[in-house]
Design a protein around this motif. Structure first.
Motif, PDB file in Angstrom:
ATOM      1  N   LYS A 117      -3.119 -14.412   5.287  1.00 58.46           N
ATOM      2  CA  LYS A 117      -1.781 -15.051   4.672  1.00 58.46           C
ATOM      3  C   LYS A 117      -1.270 -14.668   3.426  1.00 58.46           C
ATOM      4  CE  LYS A 117      -3.962 -19.216   6.873  1.00 58.46           C
ATOM      5  NZ  LYS A 117      -4.800 -18.694   7.508  1.00 58.46           N
ATOM      6  N   ALA A 118      -2.124 -13.821   2.824  1.00 55.42           N
ATOM      7  CA  ALA A 118      -1.497 -13.096   1.603  1.00 55.42           C
ATOM      8  C   ALA A 118      -0.755 -11.915   2.094  1.00 55.42           C
ATOM      9  CB  ALA A 118      -2.648 -12.500   0.850  1.00 55.42           C
ATOM     10  N   TYR A 119      -0.961 -11.214   2.988  1.00 52.11           N
ATOM     11  CA  TYR A 119       0.080 -10.181   3.474  1.00 52.11           C
ATOM     12  C   TYR A 119       1.384 -10.986   3.965  1.00 52.11           C
ATOM     13  CZ  TYR A 119       2.166  -6.759   6.445  1.00 52.11           C
ATOM     14  OH  TYR A 119       3.006  -5.908   6.958  1.00 52.11           O
ATOM     15  N   VAL A 120       1.276 -12.053   4.623  1.00 57.35           N
ATOM     16  CA  VAL A 120       2.285 -12.554   5.280  1.00 57.35           C
ATOM     17  C   VAL A 120       3.138 -13.195   4.195  1.00 57.35           C
ATOM     18  CG1 VAL A 120       2.736 -14.646   6.802  1.00 57.35           C
ATOM     19  CG2 VAL A 120       1.246 -12.947   7.599  1.00 57.35           C
ATOM     20  N   VAL A 121       2.771 -13.778   3.218  1.00 53.64           N
ATOM     21  CA  VAL A 121       3.727 -14.493   2.154  1.00 53.64           C
ATOM     22  C   VAL A 121       4.167 -13.218   1.506  1.00 53.64           C
ATOM     23  CG1 VAL A 121       1.880 -14.753   0.403  1.00 53.64           C
ATOM     24  CG2 VAL A 121       3.850 -16.295   0.774  1.00 53.64           C
ATOM     25  N   GLN A 122       3.690 -12.199   1.126  1.00 56.01           N
ATOM     26  CA  GLN A 122       4.317 -11.261   0.673  1.00 56.01           C
ATOM     27  C   GLN A 122       5.261 -10.256   1.560  1.00 56.01           C
ATOM     28  OE1 GLN A 122       0.712  -8.974  -0.350  1.00 56.01           O
ATOM     29  NE2 GLN A 122       0.686  -9.792  -2.551  1.00 56.01           N
TER      30      GLN A 122
END
Length: 397
Positions: A117-122
């Protein structure tokens, strides 16, 4: 149509049952890999064979080895993992599959990025896809340092729903903090493996999920539904849902994200519609099958059949439309949701202000759903899965 031998994992998942029924009804030979038998998919009349395998969470190496043996023994043409853990494991080890067996998912690196989710939101921020206000922290120390400046309520969301450790896979959970004190308690209770965390503003509004099938980066099918009731009722798994018209903005946002990932196969992209301004805010990407798969099939978008067709080397024609207004009810999940509202307080459940009270919730549960509503598990031509689930539910209570 060419008849294929398909192996479906995660036999006790509702999505596995939906895929088994879909592909078995089309004449494919469906082999079920089950940690335990009986299971929802393994007792279906459409299961041609049942094979035993270890639990993918607690014995990932044993699970992978068992699946490879089943593929060889049963001469499997198409392998369909049904959950996040099995999808991650099998895409990671797809190089072990014999040449004749196809796994219609992208490479493991792509699946892992989608589940982070961190990669996706960035990535969403770079692509112009709206997200909740988000801070990413990598340790308990960083999370606690935010406590004095955060606005509440806040959402505490581990970047990964499933985390692989030397002792197997662990599951994480999203939690809510209505105050600074609760936030500190929640952060201090988390394990080191659950970091990084996304600390987000809480978006009030209905969930909007779009389901997609991509063929080597090109969309083949879209589907969406609206959630009518969920378990838990504050937001979670949908227990009553209805096929709905596609939201152009959701499709546009999801297309940007899945194209950026170079996606192949099925995926679900989840948003919430912000009550403040009506905009969509990205929640997460699930690069796998989803629990309400049966509704899409009932409405005319047969995602398992599309994947099998792609795995066979064909390029299915894009699906232009589906039946809107079809409802699917997971009965025992709906009962659980009802009991939760009846037996627990609104505060304990973190219910939004517009959630109906107990009497209205009971009335909504009892109302007739109409001619276009179908039970997700109970099908009169394949009743044994429902009988199994009912026996388990009653035994558990």
């Amino acid at each position: 149509m060419t008849t294929l031998r398909v192996l479906i994992t995660d036999a006790d998942n509702r999505s596995a049952l939906a895929a088994t029924r879909s592909l078995g009804a089309r004449g494919h030979a469906v082999v079920i890999a089950a940690e335990r038998h009986p299971a929802l998919a393994s007792v279906s009349r459409y299961a041609s064979a049942v094979e035993s395998c270890p639990n993918a969470s607690t014995d990932p190496q044993g699970f992978v080895a068992a699946i490879m043996q089943i593929v060889a023994r049963q001469r499997i043409d198409v392998l369909l993992p049904m959950t996040e853990i099995t999808t991650l494991l099998l895409t990671e080890h797809q190089h072990l599959l014999p040449e004749h067996c196809r796994l219609p998912f992208p490479p493991m690196e792509c699946v892992a990025r989608a589940s982070n989710k961190a990669y996706v939101v960035q990535a969403a921020d770079e692509l112009g896809v709206p997200t909740p206000a988000t801070r990413i922290v990598n340790s308990s120390k960083e999370a606690l340092a935010l406590a004095e400046t955060l606005e509440f309520p806040a959402v505490i969301k581990p970047a990964r729903s499933r985390v692989q450790t030397p002792d197997g896979w662990i599951s994480t959970a999203v939690s809510y903090a209505a105050s600074r004190e609760i936030y500190v308690q929640r952060v201090q209770s988390l394990r080191a493996e659950e970091y990084p965390l996304l600390i987000q503003e809480r978006i009030q509004g209905p969930g909007v999920g779009v389901f997609a099938c991509f063929d080597q980066g090109q969309p083949v099918a879209w589907f969406t539904h609206k959630r009518i009731r969920e378990k838990p009722p504050s937001g979670g798994v949908s227990v009553l849902r209805e096929s709905a018209p596609l939201d152009p903005a959701a499709v546009d946002h999801a297309t940007k994200l899945l194209t950026h990932l170079g996606w192949h196969g099925v995926a679900m992209v989840e948003f919430k519609r912000d009550d403040r301004d009506g905009s969509l805010r990205l929640m997460e990407i699930n690069g796998r099958f989803w629990g309400s798969l049966q509704l899409a099939i009932d409405a005319g978008v047969d995602f398992p059949a599309l994947l099998v067709e792609m795995a066979a080397g064909r390029h299915p024609a894009p699906i232009a439309a589906y039946d809107v207004g079809v409802r699917s009810r997971w009965f025992w999940g709906d009962v659980d949701s009802l009991l939760t509202v009846m037996l627990r307080s609104r505060a304990a459940l973190n219910l939004p202000p517009n959630h109906p009270g107990r009497l209205r919730t009971l009335w909504n549960f009892l109302k007739f759903g109409g001619k276009k509503q179908r039970d997700e598990i109970l099908r009169w031509n394949d009743v044994r899965p429902w009988m199994l689930e009912t026996r388990r539910w009653l035994g558990g209570k």
